[in-house]
Motif scaffolding. Structure first.
Motif, PDB file in Angstrom:
ATOM      1  N   TYR A   1      52.108  -2.605  -9.865  1.00 32.60           N
ATOM      2  CA  TYR A   1      51.736  -2.186 -11.210  1.00 32.60           C
ATOM      3  C   TYR A   1      51.852  -3.289 -12.251  1.00 32.60           C
ATOM      4  CZ  TYR A   1      51.351   2.360  -9.180  1.00 32.60           C
ATOM      5  OH  TYR A   1      50.951   3.397  -8.390  1.00 32.60           O
ATOM      6  N   GLU A   2      52.414  -4.427 -11.867  1.00 35.66           N
ATOM      7  CA  GLU A   2      52.481  -5.574 -12.775  1.00 35.66           C
ATOM      8  C   GLU A   2      52.713  -6.837 -11.969  1.00 35.66           C
ATOM      9  OE1 GLU A   2      55.728  -4.798 -15.428  1.00 35.66           O
ATOM     10  OE2 GLU A   2      57.197  -5.462 -13.969  1.00 35.66           O
ATOM     11  N   ALA A   3      52.417  -7.978 -12.591  1.00 38.74           N
ATOM     12  CA  ALA A   3      52.524  -9.267 -11.919  1.00 38.74           C
ATOM     13  C   ALA A   3      53.936  -9.546 -11.421  1.00 38.74           C
ATOM     14  CB  ALA A   3      52.062 -10.377 -12.865  1.00 38.74           C
ATOM     15  N   ASN A   4      54.952  -9.158 -12.179  1.00 40.12           N
ATOM     16  CA  ASN A   4      56.331  -9.432 -11.768  1.00 40.12           C
ATOM     17  C   ASN A   4      56.693  -8.733 -10.460  1.00 40.12           C
ATOM     18  OD1 ASN A   4      57.037 -11.245 -13.772  1.00 40.12           O
ATOM     19  ND2 ASN A   4      57.599  -9.612 -15.188  1.00 40.12           N
ATOM     20  N   GLU A   5      56.121  -7.564 -10.216  1.00 38.97           N
ATOM     21  CA  GLU A   5      56.359  -6.882  -8.943  1.00 38.97           C
ATOM     22  C   GLU A   5      55.818  -7.720  -7.786  1.00 38.97           C
ATOM     23  OE1 GLU A   5      56.291  -2.186  -9.027  1.00 38.97           O
ATOM     24  OE2 GLU A   5      54.466  -3.017  -9.906  1.00 38.97           O
ATOM     25  N   VAL A   6      54.653  -8.290  -7.991  1.00 41.00           N
ATOM     26  CA  VAL A   6      54.045  -9.126  -6.959  1.00 41.00           C
ATOM     27  C   VAL A   6      54.897 -10.372  -6.740  1.00 41.00           C
ATOM     28  CG1 VAL A   6      51.994 -10.437  -6.282  1.00 41.00           C
ATOM     29  CG2 VAL A   6      51.738  -8.272  -7.524  1.00 41.00           C
ATOM     30  N   LEU A   7      55.303 -11.007  -7.819  1.00 39.31           N
ATOM     31  CA  LEU A   7      56.105 -12.224  -7.707  1.00 39.31           C
ATOM     32  C   LEU A   7      57.415 -11.972  -6.960  1.00 39.31           C
ATOM     33  CD1 LEU A   7      55.439 -13.655 -11.251  1.00 39.31           C
ATOM     34  CD2 LEU A   7      54.696 -14.664  -9.079  1.00 39.31           C
ATOM     35  N   ARG A   8      58.002 -10.793  -7.153  1.00 40.60           N
ATOM     36  CA  ARG A   8      59.228 -10.447  -6.428  1.00 40.60           C
ATOM     37  C   ARG A   8      58.951 -10.165  -4.953  1.00 40.60           C
ATOM     38  NH1 ARG A   8      60.323  -7.567 -11.285  1.00 40.60           N
ATOM     39  NH2 ARG A   8      59.557  -5.662 -10.327  1.00 40.60           N
ATOM     40  N   ALA A   9      57.774  -9.658  -4.635  1.00 44.36           N
ATOM     41  CA  ALA A   9      57.452  -9.245  -3.270  1.00 44.36           C
ATOM     42  C   ALA A   9      56.925 -10.382  -2.393  1.00 44.36           C
ATOM     43  CB  ALA A   9      56.425  -8.114  -3.296  1.00 44.36           C
ATOM     44  N   VAL A  10      56.430 -11.435  -3.013  1.00 53.15           N
ATOM     45  CA  VAL A  10      55.806 -12.519  -2.251  1.00 53.15           C
ATOM     46  C   VAL A  10      56.862 -13.523  -1.806  1.00 53.15           C
ATOM     47  CG1 VAL A  10      54.144 -14.411  -2.361  1.00 53.15           C
ATOM     48  CG2 VAL A  10      53.605 -12.242  -3.408  1.00 53.15           C
ATOM     49  N   PRO A  11      56.930 -13.805  -0.510  1.00 51.29           N
ATOM     50  CA  PRO A  11      57.941 -14.735  -0.004  1.00 51.29           C
ATOM     51  C   PRO A  11      57.548 -16.201  -0.169  1.00 51.29           C
ATOM     52  CG  PRO A  11      56.702 -13.799   1.820  1.00 51.29           C
ATOM     53  CD  PRO A  11      56.200 -13.140   0.566  1.00 51.29           C
TER      54      PRO A  11
ATOM     55  N   ALA B   1      43.519  -7.080 -12.518  1.00 47.25           N
ATOM     56  CA  ALA B   1      43.735  -5.814 -13.234  1.00 47.25           C
ATOM     57  C   ALA B   1      44.689  -4.965 -12.400  1.00 47.25           C
ATOM     58  CB  ALA B   1      42.406  -5.091 -13.427  1.00 47.25           C
ATOM     59  N   PHE B   2      45.777  -4.549 -13.024  1.00 40.71           N
ATOM     60  CA  PHE B   2      46.781  -3.727 -12.340  1.00 40.71           C
ATOM     61  C   PHE B   2      46.581  -2.270 -12.700  1.00 40.71           C
ATOM     62  CE2 PHE B   2      48.646  -7.909 -12.178  1.00 40.71           C
ATOM     63  CZ  PHE B   2      49.186  -7.936 -10.914  1.00 40.71           C
TER      64      PHE B   2
ATOM     65  N   GLY C   1      46.384  -3.280  -5.158  1.00 37.70           N
ATOM     66  CA  GLY C   1      46.976  -3.259  -3.819  1.00 37.70           C
ATOM     67  C   GLY C   1      46.948  -4.637  -3.192  1.00 37.70           C
ATOM     68  N   ARG C   2      47.585  -4.732  -2.059  1.00 36.42           N
ATOM     69  CA  ARG C   2      47.663  -6.012  -1.349  1.00 36.42           C
ATOM     70  C   ARG C   2      46.284  -6.597  -1.083  1.00 36.42           C
ATOM     71  NH1 ARG C   2      50.017  -5.479   4.414  1.00 36.42           N
ATOM     72  NH2 ARG C   2      48.003  -4.467   4.630  1.00 36.42           N
ATOM     73  N   ASP C   3      45.339  -5.782  -0.626  1.00 34.55           N
ATOM     74  CA  ASP C   3      44.014  -6.300  -0.298  1.00 34.55           C
ATOM     75  C   ASP C   3      43.318  -6.883  -1.522  1.00 34.55           C
ATOM     76  OD1 ASP C   3      44.456  -5.569   2.329  1.00 34.55           O
ATOM     77  OD2 ASP C   3      43.283  -3.711   2.179  1.00 34.55           O
ATOM     78  N   ARG C   4      43.470  -6.229  -2.666  1.00 36.56           N
ATOM     79  CA  ARG C   4      42.863  -6.752  -3.902  1.00 36.56           C
ATOM     80  C   ARG C   4      43.514  -8.074  -4.300  1.00 36.56           C
ATOM     81  NH1 ARG C   4      39.857  -9.103  -6.280  1.00 36.56           N
ATOM     82  NH2 ARG C   4      39.840  -9.198  -8.515  1.00 36.56           N
ATOM     83  N   LEU C   5      44.826  -8.185  -4.120  1.00 37.95           N
ATOM     84  CA  LEU C   5      45.535  -9.418  -4.453  1.00 37.95           C
ATOM     85  C   LEU C   5      45.108 -10.562  -3.537  1.00 37.95           C
ATOM     86  CD1 LEU C   5      49.002  -7.805  -5.078  1.00 37.95           C
ATOM     87  CD2 LEU C   5      47.459  -8.729  -6.820  1.00 37.95           C
TER      88      LEU C   5
END
Length: 83
Positions: free
Chosen positions: A52-62, A18-19, A22-26
């Motif tokens: 705020y959305e999955a695409n933000e996470v996908l862009r941030a994760v190396p 659920a967005f 934060g990083r800890d929740r992910l």
């Protein structure tokens, strides 16, 4: 459920988050989904921000985009058939 790996695994994990999150929740969601160590390390390396959305996470994760099931060399060597 099997071990979640790479971007494909991350996408499956993010479907249940659920967005905003934060990083800890992910990281917690990846642990609950049995994420592999490379995925967990990549999530832990993200900035401590709210996403705020999955695409933000996908862009941030190396993680490599072109290898959806990529994971560490040590994990790959454990999957190789023994002679």
């Amino acid at each position: 459920m099997g071990v979640e790996r790479g971007r494909a695994g991350l996408r499956r994990i993010l479907e249940g988050v659920a967005f905003p999150a934060g990083r800890d929740r992910l990281v917690a969601a990846a642990l609950e989904a049995d994420g592999d160590e490379e995925l967990l390390s990549a999530l832990r390396a993200m900035p401590p921000a709210d996403f705020y959305e999955a695409n933000e996470v996908l862009r941030a994760v190396p993680l490599p985009e072109d290898e959806p099931d990529s994971h560490t060399e040590s994990a790959r060597s454990g999957e190789r058939p023994q002679r």
